[in-house]
Design a protein around this motif. Sequence first.
Motif, PDB file in Angstrom:
ATOM      1  N   GLY A 916     -46.786  -6.386   0.786  1.00  0.00           N
ATOM      2  CA  GLY A 916     -45.496  -6.956   0.181  1.00  0.00           C
ATOM      3  C   GLY A 916     -44.326  -6.207   0.796  1.00  0.00           C
ATOM      4  O   GLY A 916     -42.987  -6.599   0.647  1.00  0.00           O
ATOM      5  N   GLY A 917     -44.405  -5.023   1.410  1.00  0.00           N
ATOM      6  CA  GLY A 917     -43.519  -4.168   1.836  1.00  0.00           C
ATOM      7  C   GLY A 917     -43.064  -3.046   1.299  1.00  0.00           C
ATOM      8  O   GLY A 917     -42.023  -2.448   1.809  1.00  0.00           O
ATOM      9  N   VAL A 918     -43.679  -2.550   0.380  1.00  0.00           N
ATOM     10  CA  VAL A 918     -43.656  -1.085  -0.105  1.00  0.00           C
ATOM     11  C   VAL A 918     -43.873  -0.152   0.833  1.00  0.00           C
ATOM     12  O   VAL A 918     -44.532  -0.319   1.832  1.00  0.00           O
ATOM     13  CB  VAL A 918     -44.068  -0.701  -1.468  1.00  0.00           C
ATOM     14  CG1 VAL A 918     -43.739  -2.006  -2.577  1.00  0.00           C
ATOM     15  CG2 VAL A 918     -45.674  -0.863  -1.161  1.00  0.00           C
ATOM     16  N   ALA A 919     -43.110   1.120   0.917  1.00  0.00           N
ATOM     17  CA  ALA A 919     -43.185   2.009   1.898  1.00  0.00           C
ATOM     18  C   ALA A 919     -44.248   2.900   1.548  1.00  0.00           C
ATOM     19  O   ALA A 919     -45.082   3.548   2.395  1.00  0.00           O
ATOM     20  CB  ALA A 919     -41.852   2.761   2.107  1.00  0.00           C
ATOM     21  N   GLY A 920     -44.318   3.325   0.226  1.00  0.00           N
ATOM     22  CA  GLY A 920     -45.367   4.399  -0.254  1.00  0.00           C
ATOM     23  C   GLY A 920     -46.079   3.844  -1.492  1.00  0.00           C
ATOM     24  O   GLY A 920     -45.270   3.234  -2.293  1.00  0.00           O
ATOM     25  N   TYR A 921     -47.420   4.327  -1.759  1.00  0.00           N
ATOM     26  CA  TYR A 921     -48.009   3.717  -2.915  1.00  0.00           C
ATOM     27  C   TYR A 921     -48.852   5.092  -3.405  1.00  0.00           C
ATOM     28  O   TYR A 921     -49.653   5.494  -2.531  1.00  0.00           O
ATOM     29  CB  TYR A 921     -48.989   2.889  -2.377  1.00  0.00           C
ATOM     30  CG  TYR A 921     -49.700   2.260  -3.649  1.00  0.00           C
ATOM     31  CD1 TYR A 921     -49.452   1.171  -4.640  1.00  0.00           C
ATOM     32  CD2 TYR A 921     -50.789   3.039  -4.199  1.00  0.00           C
ATOM     33  CE1 TYR A 921     -50.175   0.662  -5.445  1.00  0.00           C
ATOM     34  CE2 TYR A 921     -51.866   2.272  -5.250  1.00  0.00           C
ATOM     35  CZ  TYR A 921     -51.367   1.260  -5.837  1.00  0.00           C
ATOM     36  OH  TYR A 921     -52.203   0.855  -6.876  1.00  0.00           O
ATOM     37  N   VAL A 922     -48.670   5.271  -4.699  1.00  0.00           N
ATOM     38  CA  VAL A 922     -49.604   6.527  -5.682  1.00  0.00           C
ATOM     39  C   VAL A 922     -50.148   5.646  -6.686  1.00  0.00           C
ATOM     40  O   VAL A 922     -49.544   4.952  -7.392  1.00  0.00           O
ATOM     41  CB  VAL A 922     -48.512   7.567  -6.002  1.00  0.00           C
ATOM     42  CG1 VAL A 922     -49.442   8.437  -6.801  1.00  0.00           C
ATOM     43  CG2 VAL A 922     -47.879   8.204  -4.818  1.00  0.00           C
ATOM     44  N   GLY A 923     -51.590   5.849  -6.609  1.00  0.00           N
ATOM     45  CA  GLY A 923     -52.403   5.342  -7.667  1.00  0.00           C
ATOM     46  C   GLY A 923     -53.489   6.076  -8.175  1.00  0.00           C
ATOM     47  O   GLY A 923     -53.601   7.343  -7.622  1.00  0.00           O
ATOM     48  N   THR A 924     -54.366   5.778  -9.179  1.00  0.00           N
ATOM     49  CA  THR A 924     -55.276   6.458  -9.480  1.00  0.00           C
ATOM     50  C   THR A 924     -56.519   5.781  -9.084  1.00  0.00           C
ATOM     51  O   THR A 924     -56.687   4.647  -9.151  1.00  0.00           O
ATOM     52  CB  THR A 924     -55.313   6.616 -11.116  1.00  0.00           C
ATOM     53  OG1 THR A 924     -55.021   5.301 -11.594  1.00  0.00           O
ATOM     54  CG2 THR A 924     -54.068   7.499 -11.457  1.00  0.00           C
ATOM     55  N   TYR A 925     -57.530   6.788  -8.868  1.00  0.00           N
ATOM     56  CA  TYR A 925     -58.798   6.190  -8.648  1.00  0.00           C
ATOM     57  C   TYR A 925     -59.619   5.765  -9.793  1.00  0.00           C
ATOM     58  O   TYR A 925     -60.090   4.531  -9.788  1.00  0.00           O
ATOM     59  CB  TYR A 925     -59.632   7.239  -7.912  1.00  0.00           C
ATOM     60  CG  TYR A 925     -60.829   6.689  -7.131  1.00  0.00           C
ATOM     61  CD1 TYR A 925     -60.921   6.010  -5.818  1.00  0.00           C
ATOM     62  CD2 TYR A 925     -62.198   6.709  -7.785  1.00  0.00           C
ATOM     63  CE1 TYR A 925     -62.064   5.751  -5.361  1.00  0.00           C
ATOM     64  CE2 TYR A 925     -63.377   6.420  -7.104  1.00  0.00           C
ATOM     65  CZ  TYR A 925     -63.190   5.880  -6.142  1.00  0.00           C
ATOM     66  OH  TYR A 925     -64.477   5.103  -5.344  1.00  0.00           O
ATOM     67  N   TRP A 926     -59.774   6.583 -10.659  1.00  0.00           N
ATOM     68  CA  TRP A 926     -60.248   6.348 -12.072  1.00  0.00           C
ATOM     69  C   TRP A 926     -59.231   6.676 -13.037  1.00  0.00           C
ATOM     70  O   TRP A 926     -58.368   7.580 -12.844  1.00  0.00           O
ATOM     71  CB  TRP A 926     -61.426   6.893 -12.548  1.00  0.00           C
ATOM     72  CG  TRP A 926     -62.574   6.521 -11.389  1.00  0.00           C
ATOM     73  CD1 TRP A 926     -63.202   7.127 -10.469  1.00  0.00           C
ATOM     74  CD2 TRP A 926     -63.359   5.161 -11.427  1.00  0.00           C
ATOM     75  NE1 TRP A 926     -64.112   6.726  -9.627  1.00  0.00           N
ATOM     76  CE2 TRP A 926     -64.304   5.328 -10.325  1.00  0.00           C
ATOM     77  CE3 TRP A 926     -63.358   4.037 -12.109  1.00  0.00           C
ATOM     78  CZ2 TRP A 926     -65.326   4.521  -9.935  1.00  0.00           C
ATOM     79  CZ3 TRP A 926     -64.135   3.055 -11.602  1.00  0.00           C
ATOM     80  CH2 TRP A 926     -64.960   3.253 -10.693  1.00  0.00           C
ATOM     81  N   PRO A 927     -59.168   6.059 -14.158  1.00  0.00           N
ATOM     82  CA  PRO A 927     -58.433   6.614 -15.185  1.00  0.00           C
ATOM     83  C   PRO A 927     -58.477   8.078 -15.680  1.00  0.00           C
ATOM     84  O   PRO A 927     -59.435   8.462 -15.724  1.00  0.00           O
ATOM     85  CB  PRO A 927     -58.716   5.540 -16.527  1.00  0.00           C
ATOM     86  CG  PRO A 927     -59.484   4.479 -16.101  1.00  0.00           C
ATOM     87  CD  PRO A 927     -59.936   5.075 -14.732  1.00  0.00           C
ATOM     88  N   VAL A 928     -57.229   8.660 -15.893  1.00  0.00           N
ATOM     89  CA  VAL A 928     -56.987  10.201 -15.948  1.00  0.00           C
ATOM     90  C   VAL A 928     -56.776  10.354 -17.536  1.00  0.00           C
ATOM     91  O   VAL A 928     -56.371   9.454 -18.331  1.00  0.00           O
ATOM     92  CB  VAL A 928     -56.074  10.763 -15.223  1.00  0.00           C
ATOM     93  CG1 VAL A 928     -56.567  10.236 -13.584  1.00  0.00           C
ATOM     94  CG2 VAL A 928     -54.704  10.110 -15.350  1.00  0.00           C
ATOM     95  N   GLY A 929     -57.070  11.641 -17.656  1.00  0.00           N
ATOM     96  CA  GLY A 929     -56.959  12.078 -19.077  1.00  0.00           C
ATOM     97  C   GLY A 929     -55.318  12.414 -19.511  1.00  0.00           C
ATOM     98  O   GLY A 929     -54.572  12.380 -18.454  1.00  0.00           O
ATOM     99  N   ASP A 930     -54.926  12.352 -20.645  1.00  0.00           N
ATOM    100  CA  ASP A 930     -53.664  12.231 -20.947  1.00  0.00           C
ATOM    101  C   ASP A 930     -52.895  13.738 -20.584  1.00  0.00           C
ATOM    102  O   ASP A 930     -51.707  13.869 -19.919  1.00  0.00           O
ATOM    103  CB  ASP A 930     -53.445  12.507 -22.631  1.00  0.00           C
ATOM    104  CG  ASP A 930     -53.612  10.933 -22.948  1.00  0.00           C
ATOM    105  OD1 ASP A 930     -53.672  10.024 -22.177  1.00  0.00           O
ATOM    106  OD2 ASP A 930     -53.994  10.862 -24.167  1.00  0.00           O
ATOM    107  N   ALA A 931     -53.764  14.772 -20.615  1.00  0.00           N
ATOM    108  CA  ALA A 931     -52.934  16.115 -20.256  1.00  0.00           C
ATOM    109  C   ALA A 931     -52.771  16.191 -18.808  1.00  0.00           C
ATOM    110  O   ALA A 931     -51.919  16.671 -18.132  1.00  0.00           O
ATOM    111  CB  ALA A 931     -53.729  17.184 -20.864  1.00  0.00           C
TER     112      ALA A 931
END
Length: 986
Positions: A916-931
Motif C-alpha cells: 500500500g505504500g508505507v515506508a516502515g512496519y513494526v509488528g508482533t510475531y505473537w501477542p506479547v505480555g502487558d509489561a
Amino acid sequence: MTQQDPQGYDVTPYDRMAWSDVEAERLLASGERKRELTAYFGSELYEELRGLAQKSATRGPGRGTVWIVPGMMATQLGLPRPAPLPNDVLWLDPIDIAIGRLTALAWRENSAVRALGVVLFAGLKLKLTLSAAGFAPRFFHYDWRRPIRDLGHEFAAAMRGGNDMPLAIVGHSMGGLVTRAALRLDPAIAVRHVVLLGTPNLGTHASAQALRGTYPVVRKVAMLDLRHSAETLTRSVFASFPGLHDMLPRDDGSQRASLLDPANWPITGPRPNAELLREAQELPQWLAAADARYRCIIGYGHDTVVAATNDGDEFRYRFSRDGDGTVAVRSAELHGADCYYARCRHSNLQRDNDVLQTTLDILRDGGSERLPRAQPAVRAPQLELSDSQLAAMFTGKLDWNALSGDERRVFIENLADLPPLRQRAAILRPAASPASHPVTVEVRGQDISDANADALAAAIFADVQPSGAVAAIDLRLGGVIGQFAQRRMLPGDAGRITAIPAPRGLAHARNVFIVGLGSFAHLADGDIEFAARNLMRFATQARLRSIATVPWGAGSGFDLERSVTAQLRGYLAVLSHHGVNPGLDRIVICVRGQAARRAAMRAAESLAGSDSGEAPGLRVIASGAIGPRVKAQRRARATVPQQTYLIVNSESRSAGGEQWRATVLTSGTAAAIITASQSVKRPAINALQRQFARGELSASELRALGAKLRSLCLAGDISGALRGERGHHLVVVHDDSTAGLPWEAMLIDNDYPALAGGVSRRYAATNLAPARFTDARRQDGELSVLLISNTTLDLPGAELERQRLLAIFAELPQSRVTDLNGRAATLARVQAELRSGKYDVLHFAGHARFNASRPGGSGIECSDGLLAGTDLARLARLPALTVFNACESGRLRRSGQARVAHVERNIGLAEAFLRGGVAGYVGTYWPVGDAAATAFGAAFYQSLLGGGSVGTAVLSARRAVRDSGSTDWADYLHYGDPEFRLKELF
C-alpha cells in the motif's frame, strides 16, 4: 488486432495464435484464414499441410489410433480461460516473453499454468501425415516442466481411457521418455508399435546447457525478453523444472563425473537444483526396457555436445557430429530396439519427409528400408567450446514487433539450433559492424565522484541499501539517492536503470545512472553484461560522449577482472550494433589500488586484443592517481552504516522436504558473498513454529529454540559468516516460504543478532509500491500519532494497549495523539485522517483480515468496514511508520499451513501495507505480555523522539524488554530501512 508483414499479409501476432490442432486442421482443409496460416507456417509448408489436411478429410481412420507425444517445449503452456476467450498462452508467445511474463512459468506444485495444446509448428505435420495415411492420430500434450514419472502416469491414464485399438505411439525427444515411463507403469496397455524420434534415452547435454543458461533456446528466448537476462531466466524459471533435470546425461561412457551430482558442476553461474538432481537419479527405474515393439529413428550429422568437462568456473563442451544437434547418437540408441539413422536436426525429426515415411512404414509393416540401419560415417574434427563462448553467440535484445513474418518464422523454427560452428556463420541476431569511431577505455585510480565524464554509473543489488560507489556519489549529491532508496524508488532488478539528474555537486557529470544487478545471491557475468547493455542504451539515447563507472559487484567479492570484462562486453555490444552511431567515445573505469588497476587493465586489454570482433577500435589506456579528495570520500564513507544481509528462500519443494538456499552479504568495503543450501523438513519447521507460538517462553527455552532455528534452516558456512558479522545490523531478506519463522529469535553461538546489532526484514516481492510519506513531517519537531484501537468493541486487550500508549505519550511532551477508539474509528474518519498528511505514525490495536489470493486486499477492521492496503495505495501522504499490535500482525503469508482462525485473519498485514505504500512496519510475531508491551512502547517512541532511526528505536525497545526480564523482545519485528529517521532536526 492485425498487422501487415512486408508481403502485405494481414498477420495475427503470435500471442493470438492459440488455435488447437483440430481447429487448425479444419482451417487448412477449408482454406479459411489462409493469410494468418501462411504467415505462421510459411507459404511452402502451408501448401504442404493444406494438401495433407484435404487428403485426411477424405480418409477414414481405419488403421487404428496413434498417440503422438511431442518433445519438451512443444506443448503450449499458459493459463486457461473460459470460452469464448482464447487461452492466455505464455509458451511460446514472443509478446508475453518480451514484457517479462516468462517468469510465470517457474515450476511450483500449486502452479496455475497448464498444458494448453501442441505447438502447431512442431507437431501438426506429423499428425496430418498419419491422418492422411488412414491412422487416427491423437496428441498427448503435457506440462513438460513436471517430472517424467508423473507425466508417465498421466499418459498411461489417458491411453486407458480410450477405447480405440490397436494402439501405436510416436514419441519425439522427451515424449519418448514419457512413453517409456507410461509403459513401465502400466505394462498391460496394448501397444503394437513404439517409434522413438530422437529420444535422449541416456539424457542430453542440452539439459546441462539449459541449466547453465547457455543453451540456444534459453539464450534466444532471453533475447526476446526485454526485462530479464538469460542467467536470471535460468535461475528463476528453467532451473525450477524437474523435467529438465530428469533429462540430464547419464553414464554413457564419455564423461568422468556424473552431472547428477551437484559437486560436479561449476561453482559460478547458474546451477541445477540439488533436490531435483537427487530425484532425477531415480528415473531409469521408471522407464520401460525396449522389446520387439520399439524402433528408434536417430538424427546425426550435426554438431552435438557429447561430453562436458568442469574446469571450476564453467563447463567446456566437446562437440561431435554424432548427433542431431541436441541428442547424441549414443544416447538416442536404445538397447533391444531396431535403429534407423537420418541426417536430420533434432527439431526437424517430426517434419522431415524421410523420417515421416519411415514412421509410416514401421506402423504399417513393422519396419522400413528407407533409412540406413547403421550410422553412416561422418568425417569432421571434434570441437570444444566453453559456457562463456556459447553465451557470447546469442546476446543483445530483439524487437519482435520490428521483425518481418519471415524473420519471425526463421527465429522460431531455429530456436534450438546453434549457428554453423565450423563455418563461423552469422549468429541469429542483428549483425555487428565496426564502430564508426574508436572507443577509449581509461582505467583510472580515482574516486568515481571525481571522474571527468558526462555521466556516472554505479550499481546496486535488489533489497540492499546502496553503499560503496553509490554512497560516494550520494554524498556529493546531498543524499538524494538515499532519499530515493527510502522511498523504494531504486529498483535493484537486474538490468533496471534509474537515471538521476545531477545539476550540482559533482565535478563534471550531469547525470547519474543507478544500475540494478538483481539478487546478490545469484550475481553472474551474464547479469552484469545484461545490465551494461541496458545502461548503454540509456547513454546512447542521451547522446553522451563519455561515461564513468566502477567494477560492479567487486566490492562484494565478485572477481574484479570478470566484472570489468562482462561490463565492457555489454557496452561494446551496443556500441558496435548495426546502424548505431551514438557518439560515445570514452569509458572511464574507476578503481582503487594497484592490484585493482592491473586486473582492470588485463580485462580491457584482453578484450581489445581478442579476434572475436567484440571490441572493434577499442583503445585501452591507464592514468590517474588517488588524490586528497578520494581520501576525504573514504573518511565520509566510513560513516555509512554497517549492515549485513541474509537472503533465505525456498528453491524447491518435494514430498521429501524443501531445499532452502541462504546467502550472506557481509558488511564493509571488502564485503564477501557466502552461499549454501540446506535440506529442510517442513514438519520440523511447523513444529518449531508451534513451539514459538506457545508464548511465555523462559530464557533457556528461547535460547534452545533460537539455536534450533539456526541449525534447521542455515548451513554451517552461513552460520560462520554471520558469526563474523557480530554487532552489525542484520537485514533478513525472505520470500513467503521462509517468512513464517521468527528470525529475530535466531541464536548464533551465544549471541542474538537482534539484540547485538539489530534485525530487520525485507520481503523479496515484486511490485511493492513506492513509500508514501510527507517530507514536511520529517522537518517538524513534533511526533504525531494516529492511534486506532478496539474498533469492534470485543477486544479488552486492545483497550489496555490504548490506555498504556496514552500514558506513554503523556510522558513525551513532544508527542501529539489523535485517539480513535471503538465506533469513532469509522472507515471514512480513518481515511480522512490519513489523507491529511499530518501523522508520523499509525498505531493500530485491533482485528485484522488477510486475503491470501490478493494480499493487497488485506487490512485492518474499522468500525464499519475494512481499510486495505489497496486503499492506502490511493492516499498520497501516508504516515512514514505503521505499528500494529493486532495478533501476529507482523507475519507474512504462508499458504497451505494450518493455523487457528484468528491467526489466519491477521497474517499478511506487513505485506498488505508495504504494497500500500508505507515506508516502515513494526509488528508482533505473537501477542506479547502487558509489561513487555509497555516497556517496548516507552523505549521505542522515546528513541524516535530523540532522533534515532527506526532500526535503533526497535533495538533499544527490544533491549528494554529483555532488561525487564521478558523474552517477548523476540516477538517484535520490523520491515523497512533500519536507517530511516522519522525526524531529521533533533
